[in-house]
Design a protein around this motif. Structure first.
Motif, PDB file in Angstrom:
ATOM      1  N   LYS A   1       0.839  -1.205   0.000  1.00 39.38           N
ATOM      2  CA  LYS A   1       0.000   0.000   0.000  1.00 39.38           C
ATOM      3  C   LYS A   1       0.871   1.252   0.000  1.00 39.38           C
ATOM      4  CE  LYS A   1      -1.661   1.786   3.693  1.00 39.38           C
ATOM      5  NZ  LYS A   1      -2.347   2.075   4.973  1.00 39.38           N
ATOM      6  N   GLU A   2       1.932   1.255   0.819  1.00 35.88           N
ATOM      7  CA  GLU A   2       2.826   2.408   0.861  1.00 35.88           C
ATOM      8  C   GLU A   2       3.483   2.653  -0.492  1.00 35.88           C
ATOM      9  OE1 GLU A   2       5.514   1.510   3.984  1.00 35.88           O
ATOM     10  OE2 GLU A   2       4.004   1.655   5.585  1.00 35.88           O
ATOM     11  N   GLN A   3       3.908   1.565  -1.142  1.00 35.29           N
ATOM     12  CA  GLN A   3       4.528   1.709  -2.454  1.00 35.29           C
ATOM     13  C   GLN A   3       3.498   2.189  -3.487  1.00 35.29           C
ATOM     14  OE1 GLN A   3       6.045  -2.258  -2.777  1.00 35.29           O
ATOM     15  NE2 GLN A   3       8.022  -1.751  -1.850  1.00 35.29           N
ATOM     16  N   GLY A   4       2.279   1.689  -3.351  1.00 36.16           N
ATOM     17  CA  GLY A   4       1.209   2.158  -4.233  1.00 36.16           C
ATOM     18  C   GLY A   4       0.928   3.633  -4.038  1.00 36.16           C
ATOM     19  N   ASN A   5       0.969   4.090  -2.799  1.00 35.21           N
ATOM     20  CA  ASN A   5       0.754   5.512  -2.518  1.00 35.21           C
ATOM     21  C   ASN A   5       1.827   6.383  -3.168  1.00 35.21           C
ATOM     22  OD1 ASN A   5      -1.462   4.792  -0.999  1.00 35.21           O
ATOM     23  ND2 ASN A   5      -0.455   5.064   0.976  1.00 35.21           N
ATOM     24  N   GLU A   6       3.068   5.891  -3.143  1.00 38.50           N
ATOM     25  CA  GLU A   6       4.153   6.639  -3.779  1.00 38.50           C
ATOM     26  C   GLU A   6       3.953   6.719  -5.293  1.00 38.50           C
ATOM     27  OE1 GLU A   6       6.588   8.417  -2.362  1.00 38.50           O
ATOM     28  OE2 GLU A   6       5.547   7.956  -0.482  1.00 38.50           O
ATOM     29  N   LEU A   7       3.557   5.597  -5.889  1.00 38.59           N
ATOM     30  CA  LEU A   7       3.299   5.588  -7.332  1.00 38.59           C
ATOM     31  C   LEU A   7       2.127   6.506  -7.677  1.00 38.59           C
ATOM     32  CD1 LEU A   7       3.745   1.770  -8.032  1.00 38.59           C
ATOM     33  CD2 LEU A   7       5.194   3.610  -8.901  1.00 38.59           C
ATOM     34  N   PHE A   8       1.125   6.536  -6.804  1.00 37.14           N
ATOM     35  CA  PHE A   8      -0.023   7.423  -7.014  1.00 37.14           C
ATOM     36  C   PHE A   8       0.431   8.881  -7.020  1.00 37.14           C
ATOM     37  CE2 PHE A   8      -3.607  10.014  -5.824  1.00 37.14           C
ATOM     38  CZ  PHE A   8      -4.692   9.439  -6.456  1.00 37.14           C
ATOM     39  N   LYS A   9       1.282   9.233  -6.058  1.00 41.60           N
ATOM     40  CA  LYS A   9       1.792  10.601  -5.991  1.00 41.60           C
ATOM     41  C   LYS A   9       2.592  10.960  -7.248  1.00 41.60           C
ATOM     42  CE  LYS A   9       2.164  10.608  -0.937  1.00 41.60           C
ATOM     43  NZ  LYS A   9       3.110  10.613   0.224  1.00 41.60           N
ATOM     44  N   ASP A  10       3.274   9.957  -7.825  1.00 41.58           N
ATOM     45  CA  ASP A  10       4.072  10.185  -9.033  1.00 41.58           C
ATOM     46  C   ASP A  10       3.220  10.180 -10.301  1.00 41.58           C
ATOM     47  OD1 ASP A  10       6.321  10.355  -7.466  1.00 41.58           O
ATOM     48  OD2 ASP A  10       6.906   8.252  -7.755  1.00 41.58           O
ATOM     49  N   GLY A  11       1.932   9.908 -10.151  1.00 44.71           N
ATOM     50  CA  GLY A  11       1.042   9.912 -11.309  1.00 44.71           C
ATOM     51  C   GLY A  11       0.965   8.602 -12.060  1.00 44.71           C
ATOM     52  N   ASP A  12       1.565   7.530 -11.507  1.00 40.18           N
ATOM     53  CA  ASP A  12       1.508   6.222 -12.160  1.00 40.18           C
ATOM     54  C   ASP A  12       0.313   5.455 -11.582  1.00 40.18           C
ATOM     55  OD1 ASP A  12       1.947   3.872 -13.479  1.00 40.18           O
ATOM     56  OD2 ASP A  12       4.087   3.785 -13.042  1.00 40.18           O
ATOM     57  N   TYR A  13      -0.887   5.814 -12.045  1.00 43.89           N
ATOM     58  CA  TYR A  13      -2.110   5.309 -11.436  1.00 43.89           C
ATOM     59  C   TYR A  13      -2.370   3.838 -11.765  1.00 43.89           C
ATOM     60  CZ  TYR A  13      -2.620  10.346 -11.092  1.00 43.89           C
ATOM     61  OH  TYR A  13      -2.391  11.679 -10.845  1.00 43.89           O
ATOM     62  N   ILE A  14      -1.920   3.385 -12.927  1.00 44.72           N
ATOM     63  CA  ILE A  14      -2.130   1.985 -13.286  1.00 44.72           C
ATOM     64  C   ILE A  14      -1.333   1.069 -12.365  1.00 44.72           C
ATOM     65  CG2 ILE A  14      -1.727   0.240 -15.063  1.00 44.72           C
ATOM     66  CD1 ILE A  14      -2.466   2.265 -17.159  1.00 44.72           C
ATOM     67  N   LYS A  15      -0.038   1.352 -12.201  1.00 45.48           N
ATOM     68  CA  LYS A  15       0.785   0.515 -11.327  1.00 45.48           C
ATOM     69  C   LYS A  15       0.347   0.641  -9.870  1.00 45.48           C
ATOM     70  CE  LYS A  15       4.919   0.354 -14.240  1.00 45.48           C
ATOM     71  NZ  LYS A  15       6.356   0.704 -14.356  1.00 45.48           N
ATOM     72  N   ALA A  16      -0.083   1.832  -9.486  1.00 52.59           N
ATOM     73  CA  ALA A  16      -0.585   2.002  -8.120  1.00 52.59           C
ATOM     74  C   ALA A  16      -1.802   1.114  -7.893  1.00 52.59           C
ATOM     75  CB  ALA A  16      -0.942   3.468  -7.876  1.00 52.59           C
ATOM     76  N   SER A  17      -2.698   1.108  -8.869  1.00 49.96           N
ATOM     77  CA  SER A  17      -3.887   0.263  -8.755  1.00 49.96           C
ATOM     78  C   SER A  17      -3.526  -1.211  -8.672  1.00 49.96           C
ATOM     79  CB  SER A  17      -4.807   0.513  -9.961  1.00 49.96           C
ATOM     80  OG  SER A  17      -5.966  -0.286  -9.879  1.00 49.96           O
ATOM     81  N   GLU A  18      -2.518  -1.615  -9.422  1.00 47.51           N
ATOM     82  CA  GLU A  18      -2.088  -3.012  -9.392  1.00 47.51           C
ATOM     83  C   GLU A  18      -1.530  -3.395  -8.024  1.00 47.51           C
ATOM     84  OE1 GLU A  18       0.658  -3.283 -12.619  1.00 47.51           O
ATOM     85  OE2 GLU A  18      -0.897  -3.835 -14.071  1.00 47.51           O
ATOM     86  N   LEU A  19      -0.772  -2.478  -7.423  1.00 43.29           N
ATOM     87  CA  LEU A  19      -0.217  -2.773  -6.102  1.00 43.29           C
ATOM     88  C   LEU A  19      -1.319  -2.841  -5.050  1.00 43.29           C
ATOM     89  CD1 LEU A  19       3.117  -0.749  -5.934  1.00 43.29           C
ATOM     90  CD2 LEU A  19       2.796  -3.196  -6.189  1.00 43.29           C
ATOM     91  N   TYR A  20      -2.307  -1.949  -5.149  1.00 47.07           N
ATOM     92  CA  TYR A  20      -3.440  -2.022  -4.217  1.00 47.07           C
ATOM     93  C   TYR A  20      -4.169  -3.350  -4.380  1.00 47.07           C
ATOM     94  CZ  TYR A  20      -2.768   3.047  -3.653  1.00 47.07           C
ATOM     95  OH  TYR A  20      -2.250   4.298  -3.394  1.00 47.07           O
ATOM     96  N   THR A  21      -4.275  -3.827  -5.629  1.00 44.89           N
ATOM     97  CA  THR A  21      -4.935  -5.104  -5.882  1.00 44.89           C
ATOM     98  C   THR A  21      -4.187  -6.247  -5.219  1.00 44.89           C
ATOM     99  OG1 THR A  21      -5.840  -4.344  -8.004  1.00 44.89           O
ATOM    100  CG2 THR A  21      -5.690  -6.720  -7.676  1.00 44.89           C
ATOM    101  N   THR A  22      -2.866  -6.275  -5.374  1.00 47.44           N
ATOM    102  CA  THR A  22      -2.068  -7.331  -4.754  1.00 47.44           C
ATOM    103  C   THR A  22      -2.157  -7.255  -3.232  1.00 47.44           C
ATOM    104  OG1 THR A  22      -0.542  -7.195  -6.624  1.00 47.44           O
ATOM    105  CG2 THR A  22       0.188  -8.437  -4.717  1.00 47.44           C
ATOM    106  N   ALA A  23      -2.178  -6.039  -2.703  1.00 46.33           N
ATOM    107  CA  ALA A  23      -2.320  -5.872  -1.249  1.00 46.33           C
ATOM    108  C   ALA A  23      -3.662  -6.420  -0.772  1.00 46.33           C
ATOM    109  CB  ALA A  23      -2.188  -4.397  -0.887  1.00 46.33           C
ATOM    110  N   LEU A  24      -4.703  -6.205  -1.566  1.00 45.46           N
ATOM    111  CA  LEU A  24      -6.022  -6.733  -1.203  1.00 45.46           C
ATOM    112  C   LEU A  24      -6.041  -8.255  -1.238  1.00 45.46           C
ATOM    113  CD1 LEU A  24      -8.245  -4.126  -3.059  1.00 45.46           C
ATOM    114  CD2 LEU A  24      -8.420  -4.690  -0.623  1.00 45.46           C
ATOM    115  N   MET A  25      -5.250  -8.834  -2.107  1.00 50.89           N
ATOM    116  CA  MET A  25      -5.150 -10.290  -2.173  1.00 50.89           C
ATOM    117  C   MET A  25      -4.480 -10.860  -0.930  1.00 50.89           C
ATOM    118  SD  MET A  25      -3.960 -10.267  -6.140  1.00 50.89           S
ATOM    119  CE  MET A  25      -3.183 -11.875  -6.125  1.00 50.89           C
ATOM    120  N   LEU A  26      -3.689 -10.053  -0.248  1.00 44.50           N
ATOM    121  CA  LEU A  26      -2.939 -10.505   0.921  1.00 44.50           C
ATOM    122  C   LEU A  26      -3.619 -10.135   2.234  1.00 44.50           C
ATOM    123  CD1 LEU A  26       0.699  -9.622  -0.177  1.00 44.50           C
ATOM    124  CD2 LEU A  26      -0.119 -11.891   0.462  1.00 44.50           C
TER     125      LEU A  26
END
Length: 284
Positions: A114-139
């Motif tokens: 989630k923290e890494q996804g938040n950083e990607l979100f801040k950088d404007g990489d919304y697709i990769k951020a969404s993917e990381l949130y998805t993997t976090a939800l799987m865990l």
């Protein structure tokens, strides 16, 4: 001498690819997901920890489905190329075999993602951020950490809003609110999304709850006024259109008798709001 073929040697490449895709196991799909993230993450210092995460994902056997997409695709195509619906009930069932310590470890891994996804979100990489949130939800354990799952769904909804994937964002907000009905950020996001997609009644209900939870929320107060007026205007327009269609139908039925709807006048009783119909032989 000619040779006959039974057609099995002429299977197209597309059919072979389809068969290969169907034969893939859930574990192979998860491996592909984690390996892709390992390659794309910009933070490489935690590589060993992320490899541990890959092992953890495989052991937990999460339930999800997704399709690959290239980094060059436009944001507006995101909703059409990925299916990241998560089976929370399936995850809950799988978690029953985990110890409390394993659940805690999975939650910590989800926090890191989630923290890494938040950083990607801040950088404007919304697709990769969404993917990381998805993997976090799987865990992230379903029953043990409902608030954490609500935040993950809320964060993924925010990423999808940036990608103009409004329908998927609404679904994520709704999932977040199932885990935490009073999660204000998810309520506000869904209320805005409902209004943006012309679901005015649903938006009004969300803003009513927001105001109930936070009476000082100015945005909710303004939205209640704005939406109430918009809904009344819409309803009046619909009523006018409906009466117009009914009038056209009435004229078609009455025409053979030399009559029209102009022969009938509706009068409203101001005290009760009910209507009465009067017949006029010679309308003006």
């Amino acid at each position: 001498m000619s040779l006959k073929s039974d057609g099995r040697d002429n299977v197209s490449g597309d059919e072979e690819e389809f068969r290969d895709a169907c034969s893939r196991t859930n574990e192979e799909i998860v491996d592909e997901l984690v390996n892709e993230q390992l390659k794309n993450l910009s933070v490489q210092s935690d590589d060993e920890k992320l490899k541990d995460l890959a092992n953890g994902v495989r052991n937990d056997e999460p339930t999800t489905s997704r399709l690959n997409h290239s980094d060059e695709e436009e944001h507006e195509d995101f909703a059409d190329c990925i299916d990241d619906i998560i089976d929370d009930e399936g995850l809950k069932e799988a978690e029953r075999d985990l110890t409390d310590e394993q659940k805690k470890e999975n939650k910590e891994k989800a926090d890191k993602l989630k923290e890494q996804g938040n950083e990607l979100f801040k950088d404007g990489d919304y697709i990769k951020a969404s993917e990381l949130y998805t993997t976090a939800l799987m865990l992230c354990p379903v029953e043990s950490y409902p608030n954490e799952r609500a935040i993950l769904y809320g964060n993924r909804a925010a990423a999808k809003m940036k990608l103009n994937s409004n329908k998927a964002a609404i679904e994520d907000c709704t999932k977040a609110l199932l885990f935490n009905p009073n999660y204000m950020k998810a309520l506000i996001r869904r209320a805005k999304l409902y209004e943006d997609t012309d679901k005015l009644d649903e938006s009004l209900e969300d803003y009513k709850k927001i105001q109930k939870l936070d009476p000082s929320n100015q945005e909710a107060g303004q939205a209640l006024i704005r939406l109430s007026e918009a809904i009344n205007e819409r309803n009046e327009k619909l009523k006018t259109e409906m009466l117009g269609k009914l009038k056209d139908l009435g004229n078609m039925i009455l025409k053979p008798f030399g009559l029209s709807t102009n022969n009938f006048q509706m009068q409203q009783d101001p005290s009760t709001g009910s209507y009465s119909i009067n017949f006029n032989q010679n309308p003006q």
